[in-house]
Design a protein around this motif. Structure first.
Motif, PDB file in Angstrom:
ATOM      1  N   ILE A 159     -19.671 -18.027  48.076  1.00  0.00           N
ATOM      2  CA  ILE A 159     -19.232 -18.866  48.477  1.00  0.00           C
ATOM      3  C   ILE A 159     -17.949 -18.051  48.714  1.00  0.00           C
ATOM      4  N   GLY A 184     -24.323 -29.610  52.146  1.00  0.00           N
ATOM      5  CA  GLY A 184     -23.025 -28.989  51.672  1.00  0.00           C
ATOM      6  C   GLY A 184     -22.812 -29.626  49.816  1.00  0.00           C
ATOM      7  N   ARG A 193     -16.625 -17.427  53.155  1.00  0.00           N
ATOM      8  CA  ARG A 193     -15.075 -17.948  53.718  1.00  0.00           C
ATOM      9  C   ARG A 193     -14.164 -17.086  54.213  1.00  0.00           C
ATOM     10  N   LEU A 249     -19.590 -24.642  53.509  1.00  0.00           N
ATOM     11  CA  LEU A 249     -19.403 -23.797  51.880  1.00  0.00           C
ATOM     12  C   LEU A 249     -18.166 -24.942  51.750  1.00  0.00           C
TER      13      LEU A 249
END
Length: 377
Positions: free
Chosen positions: A18, A213, A22, A59
């Protein structure tokens, strides 16, 4: 509502994927926000229908689903809601503060380049300061490059409704999200922007990716492995990614575009970003499935020292995004002065990435041992 009906196993440690992706999305967005640099030709927008914006939104929803979903089950609705609202106001304040800082930055740059107020969409703030500031506070006005953060503010304020529904009745949450997405497309629903037009990222459409998500993060279980390990889905995803790559490459190489049938062109164009075209959504879903399938959370590469700056940028995504907006506009102003060769483009772009990484590493050093949990946007 019984929040403990299906309790996913707690995460033993941060899912570094993640933070890694990101961080990558923040680097790509920073590069894309510098129109003069050749490096923006190598970001994902040039190789498929979706780009870094989809990564960031999904995300953010995924991290929110993990953090607030677990908190809601363990501590109840009140405690989770307070955390969600606090984070929403943090992002809101960051949005307003970055508007003010960008205004100060552009005011300084305008001493040499008067047209920078127009480039930054700040001229209206000088002409009608009181009204424009009010509209910024109401989330209807934003300067250039702050549109993704404005979208995040709106979506995060909706978390207090989305997270409980996603946990307590996820089929209803997904069905409602899909219905809103479809209706927004069919009936051209949007949120008006100030002074005219609509918000660049239409929240009524982009909410679907955010909700997906949240759903994926809040309802973790073995069913996810069945999806990720499906060979048929992997083949379909790879085929669609390849199709998107060829079509997108045709936008830049006309010899390839000539082989695209006219009926297909009419069917897929335009691939609208503002309203999250279904082709963009499917492309991101295909990429996400392949990435999560072939890069498990325990992959040793995620521990590589060379990836630490990226992972730290993803960990502190809110601060890094705000700083990237200021840095990208400074880079744009510097390159537009005339020194715009390949060397200067490379130097200015890399300098911005180094500064973003240095800030993220500094924040991590300050927080070490204090904030160990996964952090939403």
């Amino acid at each position: 509502m019984n929040w403990n009906s299906t309790i996913p196993a707690p995460l033993k440690e941060r899912d570094l994927r993640i933070d890694l992706f990101r961080g990558l999305s923040l680097w790509w967005i920073y590069i894309n926000h510098i129109p003069e640099t050749y490096l923006n030709r190598f970001t994902p927008k040039n190789f498929g229908f979706s780009d870094a914006a989809e990564i960031l939104v999904f995300l953010s929803g995924l991290a929110s689903g993990i953090v607030y979903g677990d908190l809601l089950r363990s501590s109840g609705f009140a405690a989770a809601s307070l955390r969600m609202l606090r984070r929403s106001f943090e992002i809101y304040i960051a949005q307003i503060l970055t508007v003010v800082l960008l205004l100060a930055e552009v005011s300084y740059i305008a001493a040499w380049q008067l047209d920078m107020f127009d480039h930054a969409n700040l001229a209206v703030l000088l002409q009608q300061p009181a009204e424009t500031l009010l509209q910024a506070a109401l989330l209807r006005y934003t300067p250039v490059n702050l549109d993704p953060l404005l979208l995040m503010v709106i979506l995060h304020f909706a978390l207090v409704l989305i997270v409980p529904l996603t946990i307590g009745a996820w089929p209803l949450a997904l069905a409602g999200s899909v219905a809103l997405y479809v209706c927004a497309h069919l009936f051209d629903w949007y949120i008006p922007a100030y002074p005219k037009g609509q918000l660049y990222f239409n929240p009524l459409n982009w909410q679907l990716l955010f909700v997906i998500g949240i759903w994926w993060g809040a309802n973790r279980g073995d069913w996810q492995l069945a999806i990720l390990n499906s060979r048929m889905l992997a083949v379909l995803a790879a085929g669609y990614v390849l199709f998107s790559f060829v079509i997108t490459l045709g936008w830049q190489i006309h010899a390839i575009e000539a082989y695209v049938p006219a009926w297909l062109s009419r069917l897929i164009y335009p691939v609208d970003k503002t309203n999250l075209d279904i082709l963009r959504l499917l492309h991101f879903a295909a990429l996400a499935l392949l990435c999560w399938r072939f890069l498990p959370s325990n992959a040793s590469i995620l521990k590589a020292r060379s990836l630490v700056p990226l992972i730290r940028c993803g960990e502190y995504s809110l601060a890094i995004y705000c700083v990237s907006v200021l840095l990208s506009f400074a880079a744009h102003a510097l390159l537009s002065l005339g020194s715009n060769g390949l060397a200067s483009q490379t130097l200015v772009t890399l300098l911005g990435l180094v500064l973003m990484s240095a800030l993220a590493m500094s924040l991590a050093a300050i927080d070490r041992g204090v904030l160990p949990n996964l952090r939403p946007l």
